[in-house]
Each structure stands twice: as C-alpha cells, then as structure tokens.
Design a protein around this motif. Structure first.
Motif, PDB file in Angstrom:
ATOM      1  N   THR A   1       4.306  14.486  -2.057  1.00  0.00           N
ATOM      2  CA  THR A   1       4.417  12.885  -2.440  1.00  0.00           C
ATOM      3  C   THR A   1       4.373  12.420  -1.030  1.00  0.00           C
ATOM      4  O   THR A   1       3.837  11.325  -0.544  1.00  0.00           O
ATOM      5  CB  THR A   1       5.826  12.438  -2.896  1.00  0.00           C
ATOM      6  OG1 THR A   1       5.622  12.825  -4.279  1.00  0.00           O
ATOM      7  CG2 THR A   1       5.538  11.023  -3.065  1.00  0.00           C
ATOM      8  N   ASP A   2       5.125  12.935   0.168  1.00  0.00           N
ATOM      9  CA  ASP A   2       4.937  12.518   1.332  1.00  0.00           C
ATOM     10  C   ASP A   2       3.547  12.592   2.061  1.00  0.00           C
ATOM     11  O   ASP A   2       3.118  11.675   2.823  1.00  0.00           O
ATOM     12  CB  ASP A   2       6.114  13.192   2.314  1.00  0.00           C
ATOM     13  CG  ASP A   2       7.311  12.837   2.080  1.00  0.00           C
ATOM     14  OD1 ASP A   2       7.805  11.916   1.283  1.00  0.00           O
ATOM     15  OD2 ASP A   2       8.470  13.822   2.325  1.00  0.00           O
ATOM     16  N   PHE A   3       2.946  13.844   1.732  1.00  0.00           N
ATOM     17  CA  PHE A   3       1.602  13.920   2.200  1.00  0.00           C
ATOM     18  C   PHE A   3       0.650  12.989   1.446  1.00  0.00           C
ATOM     19  O   PHE A   3      -0.351  12.223   2.290  1.00  0.00           O
ATOM     20  CB  PHE A   3       1.271  15.328   1.832  1.00  0.00           C
ATOM     21  CG  PHE A   3      -0.113  15.606   2.043  1.00  0.00           C
ATOM     22  CD1 PHE A   3      -0.884  15.853   3.277  1.00  0.00           C
ATOM     23  CD2 PHE A   3      -1.177  15.386   1.069  1.00  0.00           C
ATOM     24  CE1 PHE A   3      -2.216  16.025   3.600  1.00  0.00           C
ATOM     25  CE2 PHE A   3      -2.459  15.966   1.163  1.00  0.00           C
ATOM     26  CZ  PHE A   3      -3.151  16.105   2.584  1.00  0.00           C
ATOM     27  N   TYR A   4       0.703  12.798   0.472  1.00  0.00           N
ATOM     28  CA  TYR A   4      -0.113  11.564  -0.549  1.00  0.00           C
ATOM     29  C   TYR A   4      -0.090  10.457   0.104  1.00  0.00           C
ATOM     30  O   TYR A   4      -1.084   9.751   0.494  1.00  0.00           O
ATOM     31  CB  TYR A   4       0.253  11.863  -1.937  1.00  0.00           C
ATOM     32  CG  TYR A   4      -0.644  10.634  -2.536  1.00  0.00           C
ATOM     33  CD1 TYR A   4      -1.541  11.215  -3.545  1.00  0.00           C
ATOM     34  CD2 TYR A   4       0.035   9.481  -2.917  1.00  0.00           C
ATOM     35  CE1 TYR A   4      -2.081  10.352  -4.258  1.00  0.00           C
ATOM     36  CE2 TYR A   4      -0.811   8.534  -3.697  1.00  0.00           C
ATOM     37  CZ  TYR A   4      -1.854   9.044  -4.326  1.00  0.00           C
ATOM     38  OH  TYR A   4      -2.503   8.182  -5.223  1.00  0.00           O
ATOM     39  N   ILE A   5       1.104   9.839   0.299  1.00  0.00           N
ATOM     40  CA  ILE A   5       1.516   8.549   0.649  1.00  0.00           C
ATOM     41  C   ILE A   5       1.022   8.324   2.293  1.00  0.00           C
ATOM     42  O   ILE A   5       0.398   7.485   2.548  1.00  0.00           O
ATOM     43  CB  ILE A   5       2.952   8.028   0.639  1.00  0.00           C
ATOM     44  CG1 ILE A   5       3.225   8.046  -0.671  1.00  0.00           C
ATOM     45  CG2 ILE A   5       3.286   6.994   1.245  1.00  0.00           C
ATOM     46  CD1 ILE A   5       4.906   7.927  -0.877  1.00  0.00           C
TER      47      ILE A   5
ATOM     48  N   ARG B   1      -2.193   5.840   2.890  1.00  0.00           N
ATOM     49  CA  ARG B   1      -1.892   4.929   3.841  1.00  0.00           C
ATOM     50  C   ARG B   1      -2.517   4.830   5.090  1.00  0.00           C
ATOM     51  O   ARG B   1      -2.649   3.771   5.885  1.00  0.00           O
ATOM     52  CB  ARG B   1      -0.432   4.637   3.880  1.00  0.00           C
ATOM     53  CG  ARG B   1       0.471   4.211   2.600  1.00  0.00           C
ATOM     54  CD  ARG B   1       1.888   4.035   2.931  1.00  0.00           C
ATOM     55  NE  ARG B   1       2.363   3.172   3.764  1.00  0.00           N
ATOM     56  CZ  ARG B   1       3.563   2.972   4.222  1.00  0.00           C
ATOM     57  NH1 ARG B   1       4.426   3.997   3.709  1.00  0.00           N
ATOM     58  NH2 ARG B   1       3.812   1.957   4.968  1.00  0.00           N
ATOM     59  N   GLY B   2      -2.878   5.948   5.729  1.00  0.00           N
ATOM     60  CA  GLY B   2      -3.181   6.193   6.757  1.00  0.00           C
ATOM     61  C   GLY B   2      -4.907   6.007   7.139  1.00  0.00           C
ATOM     62  O   GLY B   2      -5.435   6.279   8.159  1.00  0.00           O
ATOM     63  N   THR B   3      -5.749   6.112   5.910  1.00  0.00           N
ATOM     64  CA  THR B   3      -7.224   6.275   6.132  1.00  0.00           C
ATOM     65  C   THR B   3      -7.633   4.931   5.305  1.00  0.00           C
ATOM     66  O   THR B   3      -7.198   4.492   4.359  1.00  0.00           O
ATOM     67  CB  THR B   3      -7.725   7.590   5.390  1.00  0.00           C
ATOM     68  OG1 THR B   3      -7.052   7.489   3.856  1.00  0.00           O
ATOM     69  CG2 THR B   3      -7.287   8.563   6.019  1.00  0.00           C
TER      70      THR B   3
ATOM     71  N   VAL C   1     -13.506   4.055   3.336  1.00  0.00           N
ATOM     72  CA  VAL C   1     -13.813   5.609   3.581  1.00  0.00           C
ATOM     73  C   VAL C   1     -13.318   6.643   2.513  1.00  0.00           C
ATOM     74  O   VAL C   1     -13.889   7.590   1.942  1.00  0.00           O
ATOM     75  CB  VAL C   1     -12.912   6.170   4.944  1.00  0.00           C
ATOM     76  CG1 VAL C   1     -12.965   7.820   4.999  1.00  0.00           C
ATOM     77  CG2 VAL C   1     -13.346   5.501   6.275  1.00  0.00           C
ATOM     78  N   GLN C   2     -12.188   6.160   1.764  1.00  0.00           N
ATOM     79  CA  GLN C   2     -11.784   6.796   0.539  1.00  0.00           C
ATOM     80  C   GLN C   2     -12.577   6.451  -0.442  1.00  0.00           C
ATOM     81  O   GLN C   2     -12.823   7.606  -1.295  1.00  0.00           O
ATOM     82  CB  GLN C   2     -10.332   6.092   0.108  1.00  0.00           C
ATOM     83  CG  GLN C   2      -9.069   6.827   1.149  1.00  0.00           C
ATOM     84  CD  GLN C   2      -7.908   6.089   0.863  1.00  0.00           C
ATOM     85  OE1 GLN C   2      -7.661   5.388  -0.233  1.00  0.00           O
ATOM     86  NE2 GLN C   2      -7.126   5.871   1.870  1.00  0.00           N
ATOM     87  N   LEU C   3     -13.163   5.299  -0.554  1.00  0.00           N
ATOM     88  CA  LEU C   3     -14.243   5.199  -1.822  1.00  0.00           C
ATOM     89  C   LEU C   3     -15.372   6.086  -1.398  1.00  0.00           C
ATOM     90  O   LEU C   3     -16.040   6.635  -2.564  1.00  0.00           O
ATOM     91  CB  LEU C   3     -14.553   3.826  -1.568  1.00  0.00           C
ATOM     92  CG  LEU C   3     -13.636   2.677  -2.262  1.00  0.00           C
ATOM     93  CD1 LEU C   3     -14.161   1.420  -1.911  1.00  0.00           C
ATOM     94  CD2 LEU C   3     -13.637   2.752  -3.858  1.00  0.00           C
ATOM     95  N   PHE C   4     -15.847   6.199  -0.327  1.00  0.00           N
ATOM     96  CA  PHE C   4     -17.095   7.106  -0.048  1.00  0.00           C
ATOM     97  C   PHE C   4     -16.899   8.712  -0.283  1.00  0.00           C
ATOM     98  O   PHE C   4     -17.596   9.185  -0.819  1.00  0.00           O
ATOM     99  CB  PHE C   4     -17.645   6.836   1.367  1.00  0.00           C
ATOM    100  CG  PHE C   4     -18.320   5.544   1.550  1.00  0.00           C
ATOM    101  CD1 PHE C   4     -18.595   4.804   0.598  1.00  0.00           C
ATOM    102  CD2 PHE C   4     -18.638   5.059   3.014  1.00  0.00           C
ATOM    103  CE1 PHE C   4     -19.540   3.617   0.532  1.00  0.00           C
ATOM    104  CE2 PHE C   4     -19.326   3.901   2.999  1.00  0.00           C
ATOM    105  CZ  PHE C   4     -19.685   3.125   1.962  1.00  0.00           C
TER     106      PHE C   4
ATOM    107  N   ALA D   1      -1.437   3.075  -5.147  1.00  0.00           N
ATOM    108  CA  ALA D   1      -0.304   3.798  -5.612  1.00  0.00           C
ATOM    109  C   ALA D   1       0.493   4.019  -4.366  1.00  0.00           C
ATOM    110  O   ALA D   1       2.025   4.157  -4.716  1.00  0.00           O
ATOM    111  CB  ALA D   1      -0.476   5.055  -6.528  1.00  0.00           C
ATOM    112  N   SER D   2       0.194   4.510  -3.553  1.00  0.00           N
ATOM    113  CA  SER D   2       0.645   4.865  -2.365  1.00  0.00           C
ATOM    114  C   SER D   2       1.940   3.663  -1.714  1.00  0.00           C
ATOM    115  O   SER D   2       2.992   3.893  -1.164  1.00  0.00           O
ATOM    116  CB  SER D   2      -0.039   5.330  -1.164  1.00  0.00           C
ATOM    117  OG  SER D   2      -1.038   4.489  -0.504  1.00  0.00           O
ATOM    118  N   TYR D   3       1.086   2.572  -1.805  1.00  0.00           N
ATOM    119  CA  TYR D   3       1.721   1.222  -1.418  1.00  0.00           C
ATOM    120  C   TYR D   3       2.966   0.856  -2.465  1.00  0.00           C
ATOM    121  O   TYR D   3       4.131   0.551  -1.807  1.00  0.00           O
ATOM    122  CB  TYR D   3       0.730   0.255  -0.780  1.00  0.00           C
ATOM    123  CG  TYR D   3       0.016   0.443   0.261  1.00  0.00           C
ATOM    124  CD1 TYR D   3       0.466   0.186   1.325  1.00  0.00           C
ATOM    125  CD2 TYR D   3      -1.035   0.965  -0.006  1.00  0.00           C
ATOM    126  CE1 TYR D   3      -0.251   0.156   2.419  1.00  0.00           C
ATOM    127  CE2 TYR D   3      -1.805   1.082   1.038  1.00  0.00           C
ATOM    128  CZ  TYR D   3      -1.507   0.646   2.188  1.00  0.00           C
ATOM    129  OH  TYR D   3      -2.325   0.810   3.523  1.00  0.00           O
TER     130      TYR D   3
END
Length: 222
Positions: free
Chosen positions: A56-60, A64-66, A70-73, A104-106
């Motif tokens: 969960t920590d890695f996911y968030i 939140r950090g990218t 970029v995530q869409l592409f 979801a991360s936020y």
C-alpha cells in the motif's frame, strides 16, 4: 481585433453536451472504483496488514509521485507490451481504470486521516461489548469518519472530473476533445475553450451543491 463569435459559441454548446455523457461516465465509474480501492488501501494501513501495508505504501507513493498523463500512456501504450491481453482494452476503459488507480491513492490518505481522527476510545468501547474490529469499523467508525472525509473526498471527485480532459490524448471523444476539434477547424479558440470552461464550471457548481446537501444531512446527528 476579432470580435467574439456568440453564434459559434451557442452552436458549440449542444455539441459539448452531446459528448458530456462520455465525460460523466468516466467520472462516475472512476469515482466508484477509486473510492472502493481507496477504502481498502486505507484499511490495510489502519490495521497494518502484514505484507499488504508495505504494498500500500509503495502503491500510494508511485501514483502520487508520477504525473497522471504519464500513467495514462503507461497504462494504455506501455503495459500491453508486457501483457498482450491488455491490447483489447478500449481507450475509454484505459482512461477510467487509470483515473481510478491514480485517485485511489489520494482518497486512501484522506480516508485514513479521517479514521484516525476518530477517538480511539470508540474502537475500544466497541471491542469491549464484543464487536470485532471490522464490525466496529463498519457500524461505528466509518459513519463518523465519512463526515470528516467528505470535503477532502469531494475535492478529489472534482479533480477527477477535470482530469477526464486528458482522455483526448488517447483518442476518447469527450467534451475536451470535441472543443479542441472545433477550435482547430474554425480557429475560434477563445469561443471554444471559454464554452468548455463554463461547462466544467457548471459541473463543479453542481457537485459543490451536492456536497453541501450531503454535509448538512450528515451533520444532522451532531
């Protein structure tokens, strides 16, 4: 100086409204998915589930950090190279899932903060009368935390709505895409983007009104 073309602006509005269901559909589906996933992520942190809390920590941290673009592409163009089954996902589905994963991360952090804002003695009282932690969370803690989390979650919902404008980069025909196409073909950039801005603004006003009604309803018990 070119005058503002009111006739073009009024003619563009029905076209944007015609594409509005696509925008609202992405918003609604992504909101439901993000809220459910955010709740699960928040609970995994609260209960400190072994192994899962680190994920969960890695996911968030990642989402939140990218940048969302970029995530869409990455989700639409990159991952299908590794997972061929993802090539069958449509652009609409890709945008919806990417928005859900991103927000979801936020929402997880907002929900976690709201739960931690409830006095710990309430959980202890629930356990003392025989409730298990999940039952206490569902019946006592979460109803109170929802009142605290509502303003922050609504901000995320509004941000998610506006972020659907990035869907045009993947070829989804929503209101941003429609406005951009009309602006490029007519060179009426001011009229196109002003009408688009007003449509988004009205949607946010409606969501803010819903928020106030919900806050009033949740606050009746207090």
């Amino acid at each position: 100086m070119t005058e503002f073309d009111f006739s073009f602006a009024m003619g563009l509005l029905p076209q944007l409204l015609d594409a509005l269901p696509t925008t609202l559909g992405m918003t609604l589906l992504a909101t439901v998915l993000a809220l459910g996933l955010g709740l699960c992520l928040a609970l995994s942190q609260i209960f400190d589930v072994k192994g899962l809390s680190r994920f969960t920590d890695f996911y968030i941290s990642f989402f939140r950090g990218t940048p969302l673009l970029v995530q869409l592409f990455l989700f639409y163009y990159g991952l299908p190279q590794i997972f061929p089954a993802m090539t069958s996902i449509s652009a609409f589905e890709a945008v919806t899932l990417a928005l859900a994963l991103h927000f979801a991360s936020y929402m997880a952090e907002i929900i976690r903060a709201a739960i931690l804002g409830i006095d710990r003695s309430q959980m202890e009282a629930c356990l003392s009368v025989g409730m298990d932690r999940l039952t206490a969370m569902r019946r006592i803690i979460l109803p109170q935390a929802s009142r605290i989390a509502l303003p922050g979650l609504m901000n995320s919902f509004i941000d998610l709505l506006k972020s659907t404008s990035l869907a045009f980069t993947l070829g989804v025909t929503e209101i941003m895409s429609r406005a951009q196409l009309e602006a490029a073909s007519s060179f009426n950039f001011l009229e196109s983007y002003l009408v688009l801005a007003l449509v988004y603004w009205m949607l946010v006003i409606i969501m803010t009104w819903v928020q106030k009604l919900t806050e009033r309803r949740l606050g009746e018990a207090y």
